[in-house]
Scaffold this motif. Structure first.
Motif, PDB file in Angstrom:
ATOM      1  N   ARG A  60       0.835  -1.212   0.000  1.00 10.82           N
ATOM      2  CA  ARG A  60       0.000   0.000   0.000  1.00 10.82           C
ATOM      3  C   ARG A  60       0.864   1.254   0.000  1.00 10.82           C
ATOM      4  NH1 ARG A  60      -2.355   2.900   4.552  1.00 10.82           N
ATOM      5  NH2 ARG A  60      -4.023   4.261   3.809  1.00 10.82           N
ATOM      6  N   LEU A  61       2.084   1.148   0.488  1.00 12.15           N
ATOM      7  CA  LEU A  61       2.982   2.280   0.580  1.00 12.15           C
ATOM      8  C   LEU A  61       3.172   2.961  -0.765  1.00 12.15           C
ATOM      9  CD1 LEU A  61       4.946   3.833   2.493  1.00 12.15           C
ATOM     10  CD2 LEU A  61       6.714   2.208   1.786  1.00 12.15           C
ATOM     11  N   TYR A  62       3.184   2.173  -1.862  1.00 11.69           N
ATOM     12  CA  TYR A  62       3.421   2.752  -3.190  1.00 11.69           C
ATOM     13  C   TYR A  62       2.242   2.614  -4.142  1.00 11.69           C
ATOM     14  CZ  TYR A  62       8.182   2.628  -1.432  1.00 11.69           C
ATOM     15  OH  TYR A  62       9.300   2.806  -0.657  1.00 11.69           O
ATOM     16  N   LEU A  63       1.167   2.016  -3.681  1.00 10.66           N
ATOM     17  CA  LEU A  63       0.005   1.828  -4.545  1.00 10.66           C
ATOM     18  C   LEU A  63      -1.127   2.785  -4.229  1.00 10.66           C
ATOM     19  CD1 LEU A  63      -0.109  -2.087  -4.743  1.00 10.66           C
ATOM     20  CD2 LEU A  63       0.911  -0.464  -6.363  1.00 10.66           C
ATOM     21  N   ALA A  64      -1.040   3.499  -3.122  1.00  9.71           N
ATOM     22  CA  ALA A  64      -2.076   4.458  -2.729  1.00  9.71           C
ATOM     23  C   ALA A  64      -1.455   5.842  -2.605  1.00  9.71           C
ATOM     24  CB  ALA A  64      -2.718   4.042  -1.407  1.00  9.71           C
ATOM     25  N   PHE A  71       4.168   8.475  -2.027  1.00 13.95           N
ATOM     26  CA  PHE A  71       5.294   8.334  -1.116  1.00 13.95           C
ATOM     27  C   PHE A  71       6.478   7.872  -1.954  1.00 13.95           C
ATOM     28  CE2 PHE A  71       8.106   6.241   1.887  1.00 13.95           C
ATOM     29  CZ  PHE A  71       8.073   7.089   2.985  1.00 13.95           C
ATOM     30  N   THR A  72       7.563   8.640  -1.987  1.00 13.11           N
ATOM     31  CA  THR A  72       8.654   8.371  -2.923  1.00 13.11           C
ATOM     32  C   THR A  72       9.948   7.927  -2.248  1.00 13.11           C
ATOM     33  OG1 THR A  72       9.261  10.722  -2.900  1.00 13.11           O
ATOM     34  CG2 THR A  72       7.742   9.981  -4.629  1.00 13.11           C
ATOM     35  N   LEU A 224       8.796  -3.721  -5.146  1.00 16.03           N
ATOM     36  CA  LEU A 224       8.235  -2.712  -6.052  1.00 16.03           C
ATOM     37  C   LEU A 224       9.143  -1.499  -6.136  1.00 16.03           C
ATOM     38  CD1 LEU A 224       5.762  -2.013  -7.799  1.00 16.03           C
ATOM     39  CD2 LEU A 224       4.700  -1.018  -5.756  1.00 16.03           C
ATOM     40  N   TYR A 225       9.643  -1.061  -5.010  1.00 13.25           N
ATOM     41  CA  TYR A 225      10.477   0.148  -4.988  1.00 13.25           C
ATOM     42  C   TYR A 225      11.800  -0.077  -5.709  1.00 13.25           C
ATOM     43  CZ  TYR A 225      13.207   4.077  -3.219  1.00 13.25           C
ATOM     44  OH  TYR A 225      13.997   5.191  -3.136  1.00 13.25           O
ATOM     45  N   LEU A 231      13.970   5.039  -9.425  1.00  8.71           N
ATOM     46  CA  LEU A 231      14.464   5.975 -10.441  1.00  8.71           C
ATOM     47  C   LEU A 231      13.337   6.659 -11.205  1.00  8.71           C
ATOM     48  CD1 LEU A 231      17.504   4.006 -11.960  1.00  8.71           C
ATOM     49  CD2 LEU A 231      17.560   5.977 -10.426  1.00  8.71           C
ATOM     50  N   ASP A 232      12.115   6.457 -10.782  1.00 10.98           N
ATOM     51  CA  ASP A 232      10.951   7.005 -11.478  1.00 10.98           C
ATOM     52  C   ASP A 232      10.694   8.444 -11.044  1.00 10.98           C
ATOM     53  OD1 ASP A 232       8.617   7.516 -12.796  1.00 10.98           O
ATOM     54  OD2 ASP A 232       7.446   5.912 -11.852  1.00 10.98           O
ATOM     55  N   THR A 233      11.096   9.398 -11.872  1.00 12.64           N
ATOM     56  CA  THR A 233      10.909  10.821 -11.537  1.00 12.64           C
ATOM     57  C   THR A 233       9.508  11.318 -11.876  1.00 12.64           C
ATOM     58  OG1 THR A 233      11.781  11.516 -13.694  1.00 12.64           O
ATOM     59  CG2 THR A 233      13.354  11.294 -11.879  1.00 12.64           C
ATOM     60  N   SER A 234       8.716  10.510 -12.580  1.00 14.32           N
ATOM     61  CA  SER A 234       7.381  10.960 -12.964  1.00 14.32           C
ATOM     62  C   SER A 234       6.435  11.043 -11.771  1.00 14.32           C
ATOM     63  CB  SER A 234       6.784  10.019 -14.019  1.00 14.32           C
ATOM     64  OG  SER A 234       6.564   8.716 -13.473  1.00 14.32           O
ATOM     65  N   ARG A 235       6.787  10.414 -10.666  1.00 23.25           N
ATOM     66  CA  ARG A 235       5.918  10.411  -9.486  1.00 23.25           C
ATOM     67  C   ARG A 235       6.176  11.593  -8.560  1.00 23.25           C
ATOM     68  NH1 ARG A 235       3.901   4.957  -8.291  1.00 23.25           N
ATOM     69  NH2 ARG A 235       4.139   5.316  -6.053  1.00 23.25           N
ATOM     70  N   VAL A 236       7.144  12.450  -8.898  1.00 26.23           N
ATOM     71  CA  VAL A 236       7.506  13.523  -7.977  1.00 26.23           C
ATOM     72  C   VAL A 236       7.372  14.920  -8.580  1.00 26.23           C
ATOM     73  CG1 VAL A 236       9.054  12.093  -6.608  1.00 26.23           C
ATOM     74  CG2 VAL A 236       9.934  13.276  -8.617  1.00 26.23           C
ATOM     75  N   GLY A 237       6.884  15.044  -9.802  1.00 24.65           N
ATOM     76  CA  GLY A 237       6.725  16.371 -10.390  1.00 24.65           C
ATOM     77  C   GLY A 237       8.051  17.045 -10.668  1.00 24.65           C
ATOM     78  N   ALA A 238       8.935  16.357 -11.386  1.00 23.77           N
ATOM     79  CA  ALA A 238      10.298  16.841 -11.622  1.00 23.77           C
ATOM     80  C   ALA A 238      10.380  18.245 -12.212  1.00 23.77           C
ATOM     81  CB  ALA A 238      11.062  15.855 -12.507  1.00 23.77           C
ATOM     82  N   PRO A 239       9.468  18.689 -13.094  1.00 25.75           N
ATOM     83  CA  PRO A 239       9.641  20.015 -13.707  1.00 25.75           C
ATOM     84  C   PRO A 239       9.377  21.196 -12.771  1.00 25.75           C
ATOM     85  CG  PRO A 239       8.249  18.586 -15.081  1.00 25.75           C
ATOM     86  CD  PRO A 239       8.380  17.928 -13.744  1.00 25.75           C
TER      87      PRO A 239
END
Length: 422
Positions: A60-64, A71-72, A224-225, A231-239
């Motif tokens: 649930r830590l990374y699926l919700a 949570f990154t 999963l992590y 390395l997935d920057t799409s989950r943190v709003g990189a721009p």
């Protein structure tokens, strides 16, 4: 204030007003921090608390979503927040910020010591009061972030290494910090290159041990992590404008992540080579303050995510500039990181935030430009410094305003701080 002035001000006429002003300002800042922490529901800290609960439910830590955000951090980081999450929210917020301020004071003390000076209470109080006005520091407190705690863990190891300590735990702080937020792992590589092999292996072992704890507590979340998400920057709003990394700047100038191809890996690798090579030379010349500031800055330039509150490495960098006698550069750097002018540029995902708009774009990426300028200055300084005969003591440069007999680095004793009575 110089080290001599700070250590003697309380016994002079000037101390009649310097000490009350410094301690009064610090007391006011602490009061603001406590009141703010007790009343403001900081988003990042709420996500930490959520992670402390969610990790016990494994994947649930990374699926919700947590309050609309992912949570990154690593599963181990979430485990660290489990006891914090058991506290009432307001109590946890106040305690967290007070711990952060305490670790800031500790880090300021260690920075002064690594620089080769004996800190006084007034000096440290002034350092902390000045530091709390810097954007990376107050934003860390504002958001309930963990950066100041990680800084203290890393500086502990650097300080011990600089003293030639061979303790079994030297390096553990870096390993734990890297297990919580990956960027500090660059210090493991630095320790290896600086021939502090034991500390490097202890740090790597601590990192692996913390990861193992994550697998034991939350096996599905850990898989999963480490397989897909770290390395997935799409989950943190990189721009977003607060991300002052080269990668984020390239995204904004190129009008989106889709325009940044696989070739980009060359850029952070180049920064890593230049930064770590410079830090290694500095460490071998027993300039551990320079090596620390350069390694921390290099981590910010290598990472795809370097939020404004990550730039706490400005603290050793400013002390380094002062020690070298570059007061104007240090003052300009302090002003830049206090004002953080990128916040005054467009940052609501409008058209002016993307593309290149000359001065506006330069201001929008000012932390990055400062980091590049600092790394370039340090690298060029080391290249131009003449090589010395083997066994000849290395001159660390003219002492700046923090010197005047407060102890120093002895190039012949492995960088240990010379103890002086009194």
């Amino acid at each position: 204030m110089s080290a001599e002035g700070a250590s003697s001000a309380e016994g002079t006429g000037r101390g009649r007003w310097v000490a009350p002003v410094v301690y009064g300002l610090l007391g006011l800042e602490l009061a603001v921090v406590v009141v703010f922490a007790a009343t403001y529901n900081a988003l990042d800290f709420r996500i930490y608390m959520w992670g402390g609960h969610a990790v016990l439910d494994d994947s649930r830590l990374y699926l919700a979503l947590a309050y609309g955000h992912w949570f990154t951090y690593s599963p181990f980081a979430a485990i660290v927040f489990v006891p914090v999450a058991a506290l009432p929210l307001a109590v946890a917020r106040v305690a967290w910020d007070l711990v952060s301020v305490a670790t800031l004071a500790y880090s300021c003390t260690r920075i002064v010591q690594i620089a080769g000076y004996r800190p006084s209470r007034l000096m440290v109080a002034g350092f902390v009061a000045a530091a709390m006005a810097l954007d990376p520091v107050w934003e860390t407190l504002f958001l309930g972030q963990i950066n100041l705690i990680l800084l203290a863990l890393i500086l502990t190891d650097v300080w011990l290494v600089s003293r030639g300590s061979s303790g079994l735990a030297v390096g553990a702080g870096v390993g734990i910090a890297a297990a919580i937020k990956l960027t500090p792992a660059i210090f493991i590589v630095f320790f290896l290159l600086a021939r502090r092999t034991r500390a490097a292996f202890v740090a790597a072992g601590a990192f692996a041990g913390c990861g193992l704890i994550g697998f034991l507590v939350a096996p599905d979340a850990s898989r999963l992590y480490w397989r897909h998400l770290f390395l997935d920057t799409s989950r943190v709003g990189a721009p977003y404008i607060s991300n002052q990394s080269p990668y984020a700047t390239a995204i904004r100038i190129a009008n989106g992540q889709g325009h940044i191809g696989a070739w980009w890996i060359v850029i952070p690798l180049a920064f890593a080579v230049v930064g770590l090579a410079t830090a290694t030379v500095l460490a071998r010349r027993q300039d551990w303050l320079g090596a620390t500031a350069v390694t921390g800055t290099t981590g910010l330039l290598v990472s795809p995510i370097s939020w404004a509150h990550h730039w706490v490495w400005v603290l050793p960098a400013l002390v380094l500039l002062l020690r070298a006698g570059h007061r104007i550069a240090a003052g300009a750097g302090y002003l830049l990181f206090a004002v953080a002018p990128f916040w005054f540029t467009p940052h609501a995902a409008g058209p002016r935030e993307y593309g290149f708009h000359w001065l506006e774009t330069l201001v929008a990426n000012c932390f990055l430009l400062a980091g590049l300028a600092f790394l370039g200055y340090m690298a060029l300084t080391e290249l131009r410094r003449p090589q010395r005969a083997q066994g000849e003591a290395e001159d660390l440069g003219q002492r700046g305003p923090l010197d005047h007999g407060q102890g120093g680095v002895d190039a012949n004793d492995g960088g240990a701080i010379r103890s002086r009575p009194g």
